[in-house]
Design an enzyme around this catalytic site. Structure first.
Site, PDB file in Angstrom:
ATOM      1  N   CYS A 113     -19.647  60.176  11.627  1.00 55.08           N
ATOM      2  CA  CYS A 113     -20.115  59.529  13.040  1.00 55.08           C
ATOM      3  C   CYS A 113     -20.014  60.718  13.940  1.00 55.08           C
ATOM      4  O   CYS A 113     -20.349  60.709  15.065  1.00 55.08           O
ATOM      5  CB  CYS A 113     -18.937  58.490  13.249  1.00 55.08           C
ATOM      6  SG  CYS A 113     -19.109  57.215  12.093  1.00 55.08           S
ATOM      7  N   HIS A 249     -19.126  57.347  21.102  1.00 57.44           N
ATOM      8  CA  HIS A 249     -19.784  56.778  19.612  1.00 57.44           C
ATOM      9  C   HIS A 249     -19.558  55.239  19.570  1.00 57.44           C
ATOM     10  O   HIS A 249     -18.758  54.642  19.817  1.00 57.44           O
ATOM     11  CB  HIS A 249     -18.932  57.546  18.345  1.00 57.44           C
ATOM     12  CG  HIS A 249     -19.332  56.848  17.159  1.00 57.44           C
ATOM     13  ND1 HIS A 249     -20.687  56.802  16.776  1.00 57.44           N
ATOM     14  CD2 HIS A 249     -18.333  56.210  16.084  1.00 57.44           C
ATOM     15  CE1 HIS A 249     -20.405  56.123  15.542  1.00 57.44           C
ATOM     16  NE2 HIS A 249     -19.312  55.820  15.120  1.00 57.44           N
ATOM     17  N   ASN A 279     -23.403  50.501  14.175  1.00 59.69           N
ATOM     18  CA  ASN A 279     -22.720  51.895  14.108  1.00 59.69           C
ATOM     19  C   ASN A 279     -23.799  52.651  13.271  1.00 59.69           C
ATOM     20  O   ASN A 279     -23.993  52.475  11.916  1.00 59.69           O
ATOM     21  CB  ASN A 279     -21.419  51.813  13.083  1.00 59.69           C
ATOM     22  CG  ASN A 279     -20.850  53.298  13.072  1.00 59.69           C
ATOM     23  OD1 ASN A 279     -21.403  54.196  13.429  1.00 59.69           O
ATOM     24  ND2 ASN A 279     -19.487  53.226  12.842  1.00 59.69           N
TER      25      ASN A 279
HETATM   26  N1  ACO Z   1     -16.912  38.179   8.731  1.00 61.84           N
HETATM   27  C1  ACO Z   1     -15.871  37.459   8.705  1.00 61.84           C
HETATM   28  N2  ACO Z   1     -14.652  37.550   8.276  1.00 61.84           N
HETATM   29  C2  ACO Z   1     -14.398  38.856   7.801  1.00 61.84           C
HETATM   30  C3  ACO Z   1     -15.467  39.810   7.915  1.00 61.84           C
HETATM   31  C4  ACO Z   1     -16.592  39.409   8.386  1.00 61.84           C
HETATM   32  N3  ACO Z   1     -17.628  40.002   8.330  1.00 61.84           N
HETATM   33  N4  ACO Z   1     -14.954  41.067   7.671  1.00 61.84           N
HETATM   34  C5  ACO Z   1     -13.654  40.893   7.202  1.00 61.84           C
HETATM   35  N5  ACO Z   1     -13.123  39.694   7.483  1.00 61.84           N
HETATM   36  C6  ACO Z   1     -11.938  38.965   7.248  1.00 61.84           C
HETATM   37  C7  ACO Z   1     -10.958  39.462   6.450  1.00 61.84           C
HETATM   38  O1  ACO Z   1     -11.319  39.433   5.192  1.00 61.84           O
HETATM   39  C8  ACO Z   1      -9.671  39.199   6.785  1.00 61.84           C
HETATM   40  O2  ACO Z   1      -9.389  37.865   6.550  1.00 61.84           O
HETATM   41  P1  ACO Z   1      -7.877  37.592   5.885  1.00 61.84           P
HETATM   42  O3  ACO Z   1      -6.986  37.383   7.367  1.00 61.84           O
HETATM   43  O4  ACO Z   1      -8.166  36.023   5.434  1.00 61.84           O
HETATM   44  O5  ACO Z   1      -7.356  38.556   4.914  1.00 61.84           O
HETATM   45  C9  ACO Z   1      -9.830  38.851   8.387  1.00 61.84           C
HETATM   46  O6  ACO Z   1     -11.279  39.000   8.739  1.00 61.84           O
HETATM   47  C10 ACO Z   1      -9.291  39.741   9.429  1.00 61.84           C
HETATM   48  O7  ACO Z   1      -9.906  41.293   8.748  1.00 61.84           O
HETATM   49  P2  ACO Z   1      -9.519  42.785   9.390  1.00 61.84           P
HETATM   50  O8  ACO Z   1      -9.920  43.826   8.701  1.00 61.84           O
HETATM   51  O9  ACO Z   1      -7.830  42.495   9.573  1.00 61.84           O
HETATM   52  O10 ACO Z   1     -10.200  42.638  10.793  1.00 61.84           O
HETATM   53  P3  ACO Z   1      -9.786  43.453  12.046  1.00 61.84           P
HETATM   54  O11 ACO Z   1      -9.569  42.804  13.361  1.00 61.84           O
HETATM   55  O12 ACO Z   1      -9.355  44.622  11.532  1.00 61.84           O
HETATM   56  O13 ACO Z   1     -11.583  43.694  12.145  1.00 61.84           O
HETATM   57  C11 ACO Z   1     -13.076  45.650  11.743  1.00 61.84           C
HETATM   58  C12 ACO Z   1     -12.096  44.364  11.115  1.00 61.84           C
HETATM   59  C13 ACO Z   1     -14.015  45.166  12.539  1.00 61.84           C
HETATM   60  C14 ACO Z   1     -13.793  46.427  10.511  1.00 61.84           C
HETATM   61  C15 ACO Z   1     -11.999  46.620  12.638  1.00 61.84           C
HETATM   62  O14 ACO Z   1     -10.883  46.840  11.512  1.00 61.84           O
HETATM   63  C16 ACO Z   1     -12.777  47.957  12.930  1.00 61.84           C
HETATM   64  O15 ACO Z   1     -13.495  48.053  13.755  1.00 61.84           O
HETATM   65  N6  ACO Z   1     -12.202  49.046  12.189  1.00 61.84           N
HETATM   66  C17 ACO Z   1     -12.747  50.375  12.882  1.00 61.84           C
HETATM   67  C18 ACO Z   1     -13.720  50.841  11.803  1.00 61.84           C
HETATM   68  C19 ACO Z   1     -14.909  51.605  12.354  1.00 61.84           C
HETATM   69  O16 ACO Z   1     -15.307  51.060  13.229  1.00 61.84           O
HETATM   70  N7  ACO Z   1     -15.469  52.055  11.319  1.00 61.84           N
HETATM   71  C20 ACO Z   1     -16.645  52.589  11.653  1.00 61.84           C
HETATM   72  C21 ACO Z   1     -16.906  54.131  11.336  1.00 61.84           C
HETATM   73  S1  ACO Z   1     -15.331  55.100  11.906  1.00 61.84           S
HETATM   74  C22 ACO Z   1     -15.728  55.234  13.395  1.00 61.84           C
HETATM   75  O17 ACO Z   1     -16.742  55.258  13.839  1.00 61.84           O
HETATM   76  C23 ACO Z   1     -14.617  54.616  14.237  1.00 61.84           C
END
Ligand code: ACO
Length: 322
Positions: A113, A249, A279
């Protein structure tokens, strides 16, 4: 002193739009979950046979037009990509051939990224030292090819696209500084383990696709970008209020909002396109930058901060006067 200035921008998104509602037909998710956690409403996905170089070419031609220069004026081609067409030659060589450029250096940069920020930082150094006069710098990705479409925690996040800039020598200030970082100790938090040396070729029967520990990536991204913004301002002896536009980004609206808050910037000073394409890794900053230039928000003379964080981990920023 010679500076490297952005002369023109371009971008391209594949035709096919995949909405959150469409994804919810194949994995257990919802538009509400995706929008509230990420800000993403839809992403673009390449057609069968359409490649990273196809997207790069469309964005590059637009950037050349906008810069008012011919392909033959370009003496450096850099393509930032994690999803190259071939193991070799590099996508930059494939692109160079399509554009009819013969002879000048062309190479790919792989910093996920942060790839475009790395590529722009490298191009700036070629130009400032007189090693190149006009560089074509592209970020292009087909992330859909390494996404695990059965994993709802990652497949909702990524999309395909390309963005490009032409950078040229200028007596006026252009790129003010670039700040590039990496720490491979975090390699397992966000990775795609397919690889030539480890697995023979890229992917094996659905293995080797993107995996991510989203929560940890999120926390690291926010704190690291916070420090990076401070480093960039200090290096240029600037205040937060000197920055007119933030072009981050485009991974997650919550990470973007946290960085804007750190800079004391209102969201209307931030170019946000993540809702439209998700992304797109190395393509996301040039896609957003091109959108801001084309709709007239980013004007000549404006101070712009680009920043990115991604797999590696890698992170970096470019501060420039457009
Ligand atoms: N739809 C519905 N539920 C989902 C989904 C989905 N697509 N994906 C995960 N869940 C569920 C999980 O299973 C979990 O369920 P549980 O509580 O029963 O175990 C719940 O949602 C919460 O999951 P978390 O992973 O804690 O959710 P969070 O609020 O952290 O959001 C996310 C997840 C959006 C991926 C976040 O962590 C994030 O944005 N991280 C940054 C990662 C990123 O952007 N990476 C890209 C590359 S790096 C960069 O560019 C920054």
């Amino acid at each position: 002193m010679t500076s490297a200035r952005i002369l023109g921008t371009g971008s391209f998104l594949p035709e096919r739009v995949v909405s959150n509602a469409e994804l919810a037909l194949t994995v257990d998710t919802s538009d509400e979950w995706i929008v509230s956690r990420t800000g993403i409403r839809e992403r673009r996905i390449v057609a069968a046979g359409e490649t990273t170089c196809d997207l790069a070419e469309r964005a590059a031609r637009q950037a050349l037009d906008a810069a008012g220069c011919l392909a033959s004026d370009i003496d450096l081609v850099i393509v930032a990509t994690t999803t190259p067409d071939r193991v070799f030659p590099g996508t930059a060589c494939l692109l160079q051939e399509r554009l009819g450029i013969h002879g000048p250096a062309a190479f790919d940069v792989q910093a996920v990224c942060t790839g475009f920020v790395y590529a722009l930082g490298i191009a700036e150094k070629f130009i400032r030292t007189g090693s190149a006069r006009r560089a074509l710098v592209v970020g292009a990705e087909t992330m859909s090819r390494i996404v695990d479409w059965k994993d709802r925690s990652t497949c909702v996040l990524f999309g395909d696209g390309a963005g490009a800039v032409v950078v040229g020598m200028s007596d006026e200030a252009g790129i003010l500084s670039s700040h590039l970082h990496a720490d491979g100790a975090y390699k397992e938090l966000l990775t795609a383990t397919g690889g030539v040396s480890s697995r023979g070729t890229g992917l094996h029967g659905g293995e080797g696709l993107i995996t991510m520990r989203g929560n940890e990536v999120f926390r690291m991204a926010v704190t690291t970008l916070d420090a990076l913004v401070g480093e960039t301002l200090a290096a240029n002896d600037l205040k937060q209020s000197d920055i007119r536009w933030l072009v981050p980004h485009q991974a997650n609206i919550r990470i973007i909002a946290a960085t804007a808050k750190r800079l004391g910037m209102a969201m209307d000073q931030v170019i946000v396109t993540v809702d439209r394409h998700g992304n797109t890794s190395a393509a996301s900053i040039p896609l957003a930058f091109d959108a801001g230039v084309r709709d007239g928000r980013i004007q000549r003379g404006d101070v712009v901060l680009m920043e990115a964080f991604g797999g590696g981990f890698t992170w970096g920023s470019v501060l420039l006067r457009y």
